[in-house]
Design a protein around this motif. Structure first.
Motif, PDB file in Angstrom:
ATOM      1  N   ALA A 314     -61.702  54.897  26.531  1.00 25.77           N
ATOM      2  CA  ALA A 314     -60.829  54.122  27.416  1.00 25.77           C
ATOM      3  C   ALA A 314     -59.463  54.792  27.442  1.00 25.77           C
ATOM      4  CB  ALA A 314     -60.710  52.685  26.924  1.00 25.77           C
ATOM      5  N   VAL A 315     -59.151  55.458  28.546  1.00 28.11           N
ATOM      6  CA  VAL A 315     -57.891  56.191  28.679  1.00 28.11           C
ATOM      7  C   VAL A 315     -57.194  55.764  29.955  1.00 28.11           C
ATOM      8  CG1 VAL A 315     -58.883  58.163  27.452  1.00 28.11           C
ATOM      9  CG2 VAL A 315     -58.897  58.143  29.959  1.00 28.11           C
ATOM     10  N   GLY A 316     -55.910  56.056  30.051  1.00 28.33           N
ATOM     11  CA  GLY A 316     -55.166  55.730  31.255  1.00 28.33           C
ATOM     12  C   GLY A 316     -55.875  56.248  32.490  1.00 28.33           C
ATOM     13  N   ALA A 317     -56.017  55.383  33.501  1.00 32.42           N
ATOM     14  CA  ALA A 317     -56.814  55.739  34.667  1.00 32.42           C
ATOM     15  C   ALA A 317     -56.255  56.932  35.421  1.00 32.42           C
ATOM     16  CB  ALA A 317     -56.936  54.531  35.597  1.00 32.42           C
ATOM     17  N   GLY A 318     -55.000  57.272  35.181  1.00 33.24           N
ATOM     18  CA  GLY A 318     -54.411  58.448  35.797  1.00 33.24           C
ATOM     19  C   GLY A 318     -55.055  59.741  35.369  1.00 33.24           C
ATOM     20  N   HIS A 319     -55.842  59.681  34.303  1.00 32.77           N
ATOM     21  CA  HIS A 319     -56.502  60.892  33.804  1.00 32.77           C
ATOM     22  C   HIS A 319     -57.888  61.103  34.393  1.00 32.77           C
ATOM     23  CE1 HIS A 319     -53.395  61.703  30.840  1.00 32.77           C
ATOM     24  NE2 HIS A 319     -53.394  60.418  30.562  1.00 32.77           N
TER      25      HIS A 319
END
Length: 350
Positions: A314-319
């Motif tokens: 789960a990572v920032g959706a910008g990635h």
């Protein structure tokens, strides 16, 4: 919209913005193929604790809860917070009062005191990019409180940022939690923007906020005058007073709608080339590498028998999006990525 409007997203990563040119409106991806024995998942988050975001994320629980390992950009534990302090503090020769003129510093001090409270006197020692993050968080809290004042017997439940919320759930489920980056790697990327530029962005942001407040006060006065004015029967003039859009609220709305392409278009003009490389591209490469290390590990007999997913990242959706986003990087590495569409959207709180 000035760059400063987006700095909150830099506290953990460029958390608030996400891009995609492949599948419209999608945040959860199943990873298979390339000789993987069991599946993995990649989920785009937004680093706020808004109730609507937390509610929306319940869609991913069946996939996350059935995973051997849950990964975030960082393993958000107590030690991580301690290690991050050294990167949050400004060098002694580059405190906020030294980066701004004496007049500029005195101009923004009342705003900091009003919005940060007791911690305001210590902000001179904090890097401006993190002061911005604190201000944006406080602003979102005020918006949430304001939205609930019209509800009878309303109570505001305080949630941690979505990334922390998911990791807390994983720990409660006794799942392994890891970070795909080290504190040093992430904080070095966040501080890639020169500190003098951070200070200028912070100053401009506060000046704009003060102007907006003054304009709102004037508008309130106009509203009163309009209410008591005698409007002639044939007067068809429409008086429409609009507040400036709040970037945090805009972000949340776009996230809940999963309008990735619109966000990509919005952010593409906001970053300078080198900043985008440091904050997004280079980190994407590192995080994909760490995901692959986990996915390629030899599983124990017990793990194989469980048939559980190997990793839920789960990572920032910008990635996720773009030609050099994590989705495409994983595809280029030989994996099959399949979007997962939720069926609970009617339950999302508006």
């Amino acid at each position: 919209m000035p760059n400063s409007s987006y700095l909150i997203g830099l506290l953990f990563s460029i958390l608030f913005f996400f891009t995609s040119t492949f599948v419209k409106a999608q945040l959860l991806w199943e990873i298979s193929g390339n000789n993987l024995k069991q599946k993995s998942y990649l989920f785009g988050t937004v680093h706020v604790g808004d109730e609507r975001v937390i509610d929306y994320a319940s869609n991913v629980y069946p996939y996350m809860d059935n995973s051997l390992t849950v990964a975030g950009e960082l393993d958000l534990n107590f030690m991580t917070s301690i290690l991050a302090i050294g990167y949050i503090m400004s060098p002694s020769d580059s405190t906020l009062s030294k980066l701004l003129t004496k007049e500029e510093y005195q101009e923004i001090k009342p705003y900091l005191a009003e919005n940060i409270g007791q911690l305001a006197p210590f902000l001179d020692m904090v890097r401006p990019i993190f002061i911005m993050a604190m201000l944006q968080e406080k602003e979102q809290e005020k918006l949430a409180q304001s939205a609930n004042t019209t509800k009878e017997n309303a109570t505001i439940e305080k949630f941690p940022a979505l990334d922390m919320y998911l990791q807390n759930r994983a720990r409660k489920n006794e799942q392994k939690v890891i970070g795909l980056e080290t504190v040093k790697e992430q904080m070095t990327a966040l501080n890639s923007t020169p500190i003098n530029k951070q200070a200028r962005e912070l100053y401009n942001y506060i000046v704009e906020k003060n102007k907006a407040k003054q304009n709102l006060d004037v508008q309130d006065s106009l509203n009163i005058e309009i209410d008591v004015a005698v409007i002639e029967e044939n007067d068809t003039t429409l008086v429409e007073l609009k507040n400036s859009p709040n970037p945090m609220e805009t972000l949340i709305s776009l996230y809940l709608s999963e309008n990735i392409e619109l966000l990509h278009n919005q952010i593409s003009g906001e970053f300078e080339k080198e900043s985008y490389q440091s904050l997004i591209i280079r980190r994407n490469i590192v995080m994909v590498k760490r995901m692959e290390e986990q996915m390629k590990k030899e599983l124990t007999k017990e793990d194989k028998k469980s048939k559980k997913n190997i990793i839920f990242a789960a990572v920032g959706a910008g990635h996720l999006g773009g030609e050099e986003g994590m989705v495409n990087l994983l595809k280029e590495a030989g994996y099959t990525l399949t979007p997962i569409f939720f069926n609970k959207k009617e339950k999302i709180k508006k």
